[in-house]
Design an enzyme around this catalytic site. Structure first.
Site, short mmCIF file in Angstrom:
data_model
loop_
_atom_site.label_atom_id
_atom_site.label_comp_id
_atom_site.label_asym_id
_atom_site.label_seq_id
_atom_site.Cartn_x
_atom_site.Cartn_y
_atom_site.Cartn_z
N TYR A 281 -34.77 -164.91 22.29
CA TYR A 281 -36.16 -164.56 22.59
C TYR A 281 -37.10 -165.21 21.58
CZ TYR A 281 -40.29 -161.73 23.58
OH TYR A 281 -41.56 -161.32 23.91
N SER B 196 -45.62 -164.49 21.47
CA SER B 196 -45.31 -163.29 20.71
C SER B 196 -45.46 -163.59 19.23
CB SER B 196 -43.88 -162.84 20.99
OG SER B 196 -43.48 -161.81 20.10
#
Length: 213
Positions: free
Chosen positions: A135, A120
């Site tokens: 995350y 990401s």
């Protein structure tokens, strides 16, 4: 050509699965549960071993490590982020990627394959607006893992790329996200096609733009 895709039953994974199938490519999708997919719990070594046994030495041209979780979405710093959240994020997003690559390395070597790791833009330490600590940290670790795998696997003829799919309108991304799954899917498929030993270790978004570490 044979592709193996983890986390194929929903979101971007399902879009990629359908996209490759529509292209006529042989694709094996894995999921924890779901008809039509090979069962795989990416955090469990025994589950990986069972998958490898079912593959029976079949060559894999492209391994897409897509399975991931976002257990701290919307969580507040005060009172949140218990040990279970950190354990889940790293078990799936990091350990799960490593175990998948490690287990299927013989299959990749047989085909001279390549590996695509879904990370990401939230892994980038130069773009750190705060929040989503578990995350972000797990995706940064997945990025680091991919970069190091790229070094170790290059002599074996296996290229590794790390990718940001974009902020996509899925259950994980939410309705306010920038792009739909079709745009993310098409961009990612183009990136995977372009991945080679000349670009191994790349950290790119779905448009092919390099993301600063």
């Amino acid at each position: 050509m044979t592709i193996l895709l983890t986390g194929a039953n929903r979101g971007i994974g399902r879009a990629l699965f359908d996209g490759y199938r529509d292209r006529g490519t042989q694709i094996i999708g894995t999921a924890r549960t779901g008809a039509g997919f090979e069962p795989l719990e990416v955090t469990d070594s025994a589950s990986h071993a069972a998958l490898a046994q079912r593959l029976d030495g079949r060559g894999i041209d492209l391994l897409i490590c897509n399975a991931g979780v976002y257990p701290d979405k919307g969580m507040a710093l005060e009172g949140g982020y218990g040990p279970d959240i950190w354990a889940e994020a790293f078990a799936v997003n990091v350990t799960g990627v490593f175990l998948t690559v490690q287990t299927l390395l013989p299959n990749l070597r047989k085909a001279g394959g390549k590996v695509a790791i879904m990370s990401s833009i939230m892994a980038s330490h130069t773009r750190a607006p705060g929040g989503a600590y578990a995350y972000r940290a797990s995706k940064a670790a997945a990025l680091n893992l991919g970069r190091n795998l790229a070094q170790d696997l290059a002599p074996k003829g296996i290229a590794v790329g790390i990718y940001h799919p974009g902020w996509v309108r899925t259950d994980m991304g939410g309705d306010a996200a920038d792009i739909d799954v079709a745009e993310a899917r098409d961009g990612l498929m183009a990136r995977f096609d372009a991945l080679s030993l000349h670009t191994t270790g790349c950290y790119e978004d779905y448009r092919g733009e390099t993301i600063p570490f």
